[in-house]
Design an enzyme around this catalytic site. Structure first.
Site, PDB file in Angstrom:
ATOM      1  N   GLU A   1     -21.669  19.887 -41.714  1.00 37.16           N
ATOM      2  CA  GLU A   1     -21.558  18.982 -40.552  1.00 37.16           C
ATOM      3  C   GLU A   1     -20.151  18.960 -39.973  1.00 37.16           C
ATOM      4  O   GLU A   1     -19.988  18.938 -38.756  1.00 37.16           O
ATOM      5  CB  GLU A   1     -21.984  17.564 -40.948  1.00 37.16           C
ATOM      6  CG  GLU A   1     -23.392  17.422 -41.470  1.00 37.16           C
ATOM      7  CD  GLU A   1     -24.442  18.110 -40.617  1.00 37.16           C
ATOM      8  OE1 GLU A   1     -25.464  18.514 -41.167  1.00 37.16           O
ATOM      9  OE2 GLU A   1     -24.236  18.280 -39.400  1.00 37.16           O
TER      10      GLU A   1
ATOM     11  N   CYS B   1     -30.252  25.192 -40.062  1.00 35.14           N
ATOM     12  CA  CYS B   1     -29.543  24.319 -39.116  1.00 35.14           C
ATOM     13  C   CYS B   1     -30.496  23.924 -37.999  1.00 35.14           C
ATOM     14  O   CYS B   1     -31.241  24.763 -37.487  1.00 35.14           O
ATOM     15  CB  CYS B   1     -28.339  25.055 -38.525  1.00 35.14           C
ATOM     16  SG  CYS B   1     -27.375  24.067 -37.358  1.00 35.14           S
ATOM     17  N   LEU B   2     -30.475  22.652 -37.654  1.00 34.44           N
ATOM     18  CA  LEU B   2     -31.372  22.165 -36.592  1.00 34.44           C
ATOM     19  C   LEU B   2     -31.021  22.789 -35.242  1.00 34.44           C
ATOM     20  O   LEU B   2     -31.831  22.767 -34.322  1.00 34.44           O
ATOM     21  CB  LEU B   2     -31.295  20.635 -36.522  1.00 34.44           C
ATOM     22  CG  LEU B   2     -31.733  19.927 -37.808  1.00 34.44           C
ATOM     23  CD1 LEU B   2     -31.481  18.442 -37.714  1.00 34.44           C
ATOM     24  CD2 LEU B   2     -33.188  20.218 -38.146  1.00 34.44           C
TER      25      LEU B   2
ATOM     26  N   HIS C   1     -19.641  21.720 -37.674  1.00 38.93           N
ATOM     27  CA  HIS C   1     -20.162  21.474 -36.311  1.00 38.93           C
ATOM     28  C   HIS C   1     -19.114  20.767 -35.457  1.00 38.93           C
ATOM     29  O   HIS C   1     -18.963  21.077 -34.271  1.00 38.93           O
ATOM     30  CB  HIS C   1     -21.428  20.606 -36.360  1.00 38.93           C
ATOM     31  CG  HIS C   1     -22.697  21.372 -36.606  1.00 38.93           C
ATOM     32  ND1 HIS C   1     -23.148  22.387 -35.796  1.00 38.93           N
ATOM     33  CD2 HIS C   1     -23.627  21.252 -37.582  1.00 38.93           C
ATOM     34  CE1 HIS C   1     -24.285  22.865 -36.268  1.00 38.93           C
ATOM     35  NE2 HIS C   1     -24.602  22.196 -37.353  1.00 38.93           N
TER      36      HIS C   1
ATOM     37  N   GLY D   1     -28.883  16.134 -42.363  1.00 40.02           N
ATOM     38  CA  GLY D   1     -27.572  15.897 -41.757  1.00 40.02           C
ATOM     39  C   GLY D   1     -27.670  16.152 -40.274  1.00 40.02           C
ATOM     40  O   GLY D   1     -28.600  16.821 -39.805  1.00 40.02           O
TER      41      GLY D   1
ATOM     42  N   GLN E   1     -24.111  18.285 -32.054  1.00 41.01           N
ATOM     43  CA  GLN E   1     -25.453  18.847 -31.869  1.00 41.01           C
ATOM     44  C   GLN E   1     -26.269  18.079 -30.836  1.00 41.01           C
ATOM     45  O   GLN E   1     -27.291  18.596 -30.358  1.00 41.01           O
ATOM     46  CB  GLN E   1     -26.196  18.857 -33.219  1.00 41.01           C
ATOM     47  CG  GLN E   1     -25.590  19.809 -34.243  1.00 41.01           C
ATOM     48  CD  GLN E   1     -26.305  19.744 -35.557  1.00 41.01           C
ATOM     49  OE1 GLN E   1     -25.987  18.898 -36.398  1.00 41.01           O
ATOM     50  NE2 GLN E   1     -27.271  20.588 -35.778  1.00 41.01           N
TER      51      GLN E   1
HETATM   52  O1  K2U Z   1     -26.514  20.353 -39.174  1.00 37.06           O
HETATM   53  C1  K2U Z   1     -27.723  20.460 -39.265  1.00 37.06           C
HETATM   54  O2  K2U Z   1     -28.387  21.199 -38.544  1.00 37.06           O
HETATM   55  C2  K2U Z   1     -28.413  19.696 -40.346  1.00 37.06           C
HETATM   56  C3  K2U Z   1     -28.797  20.582 -41.461  1.00 37.06           C
HETATM   57  C4  K2U Z   1     -27.871  20.212 -42.602  1.00 37.06           C
HETATM   58  C5  K2U Z   1     -27.879  21.124 -43.769  1.00 37.06           C
HETATM   59  C6  K2U Z   1     -27.852  22.489 -43.625  1.00 37.06           C
HETATM   60  C7  K2U Z   1     -27.816  23.291 -44.750  1.00 37.06           C
HETATM   61  C8  K2U Z   1     -27.803  22.755 -46.010  1.00 37.06           C
HETATM   62  C9  K2U Z   1     -27.822  21.389 -46.141  1.00 37.06           C
HETATM   63  C10 K2U Z   1     -27.850  20.589 -45.029  1.00 37.06           C
HETATM   64  C11 K2U Z   1     -30.273  20.381 -41.540  1.00 37.06           C
HETATM   65  O3  K2U Z   1     -30.587  19.295 -42.305  1.00 37.06           O
HETATM   66  S1  K2U Z   1     -31.118  21.836 -41.907  1.00 37.06           S
HETATM   67  C12 K2U Z   1     -32.622  21.408 -42.462  1.00 37.06           C
HETATM   68  C13 K2U Z   1     -32.611  21.102 -43.918  1.00 37.06           C
HETATM   69  C14 K2U Z   1     -33.476  20.161 -44.355  1.00 37.06           C
HETATM   70  C15 K2U Z   1     -33.537  19.886 -45.706  1.00 37.06           C
HETATM   71  C16 K2U Z   1     -32.713  20.547 -46.613  1.00 37.06           C
HETATM   72  C17 K2U Z   1     -31.831  21.485 -46.166  1.00 37.06           C
HETATM   73  C18 K2U Z   1     -31.775  21.787 -44.792  1.00 37.06           C
HETATM   74 ZN    ZN Z   2     -26.307  22.517 -38.491  1.00 37.11          ZN
END
Ligand code: K2U
Ligand code: ZN
Length: 167
Positions: A134, A91-92, A137, A46, A51
Site C-alpha cells: 500500500e 492488486c485491485l 501505491h 488493503g 487507487q
Molecule cells: O492494493 C491493493 O490492490 C490491495 C491488495 C493488497 C495486497 C496485495 C498483495 C498481497 C497482500 C495484500 C488487494 O487486497 S489484492 C487482493 C487480495 C485479497 C486477499 C489476499 C491477498 C490479496
Molecule cells: Zn495494489
C-alpha cells in the site's frame, strides 16, 4: 455505505505521488470509512487512496478473517526493515494478474490514525506485505514495478489481452 471507483492500469493517475495529510477532520474520517467500504466490497485486504484517485497519504488495511480489524494508516513511514520474504501478490488496480514479489519480512512503521493520533507498529508476514504494497501505491508504484522487465512485459501483455476480451 459509499463505494469509490478503483483506478486500474494503464491509468497514469496510479503513478501520482501522494501528498502528506495535514488536516485531521470529520471529512478525512468519512473518506477513510468510504475507503474501508470499498476495500471490503472489492474484496481486498488493503487499499491506498491513490487507487481511488485521491492523492493523499492514507491507506486502509484489514487482514483479519472476520473483516473486523480495520487499520487506517495516515502519512505512514517505514522506519525499520528486516529480512526477506517472497509472497504471491495481486492488486485491485491490476485485475487478474498475480506474481511473486520480494519484500522485507519484518517492518516497523510509524503513522497517524484517522484521528491524528501518533502510532508505531511492528508487522511481519502478510501484514508486512500489505503495508509495503500500500505504501508503494502512495509513491506511484504498483507491484509489477518490482518484477524483472521480461516478467513485467508478460504481465502487461496479459492485462491488455484480458482488457480486449472484456471490451
Ligand atoms: O492494493 C491493493 O490492490 C490491495 C491488495 C493488497 C495486497 C496485495 C498483495 C498481497 C497482500 C495484500 C488487494 O487486497 S489484492 C487482493 C487480495 C485479497 C486477499 C489476499 C491477498 C490479496
Ligand atoms: Zn495494489
Amino acid at each position: 455505505m459509499t463505494l469509490l471507483t478503483i483506478l486500474t492500469l494503464p491509468d497514469k493517475r496510479l503513478k501520482t505521488i501522494a501528498k502528506p495529510v495535514t488536516v485531521f477532520d470529520q471529512k478525512l474520517q468519512e473518506f477513510a470509512n468510504n475507503m474501508l467500504d470499498t476495500m471490503y466490497e472489492a474484496p481486498g485486504i488493503g487499499l491506498a487512496a491513490t487507487q481511488v484517485d485521491k492523492h493523499i497519504q492514507l491507506v486502509v488495511i484489514d487482514i483479519s478473517e472476520e473483516k473486523n480489524q480495520p487499520l487506517c494508516l495516515v502519512n505512514p513511514k517505514i522506519i525499520q526493515k528486516e529480512g526477506v520474504q517472497i509472497h504471491e501478490e495481486g492488486c485491485l488496480s491490476v485485475p487478474g494478474i498475480y506474481a511473486k514479489v520480494k519484500r522485507a519480512s519484518t517492518i516497523e512503521v510509524k503513522y497517524f490514525n484517522e484521528k491524528g493520533e501518533k502510532k508505531k507498529m511492528q508487522a511481519d508476514e502478510l501484514l508486512a506485505v500489505c503495508i509495503q504494497h500500500e505504501i508503494d501505491h502512495l509513491n506511484g508504484v504498483v507491484f509489477l514495478d518490482h518484477l524483472s522487465p521480461l516478467k513485467r512485459k508478460m504481465a502487461i501483455k496479459k492485462l491488455e489481452k484480458e482488457a480486449e476480451i472484456s471490451d
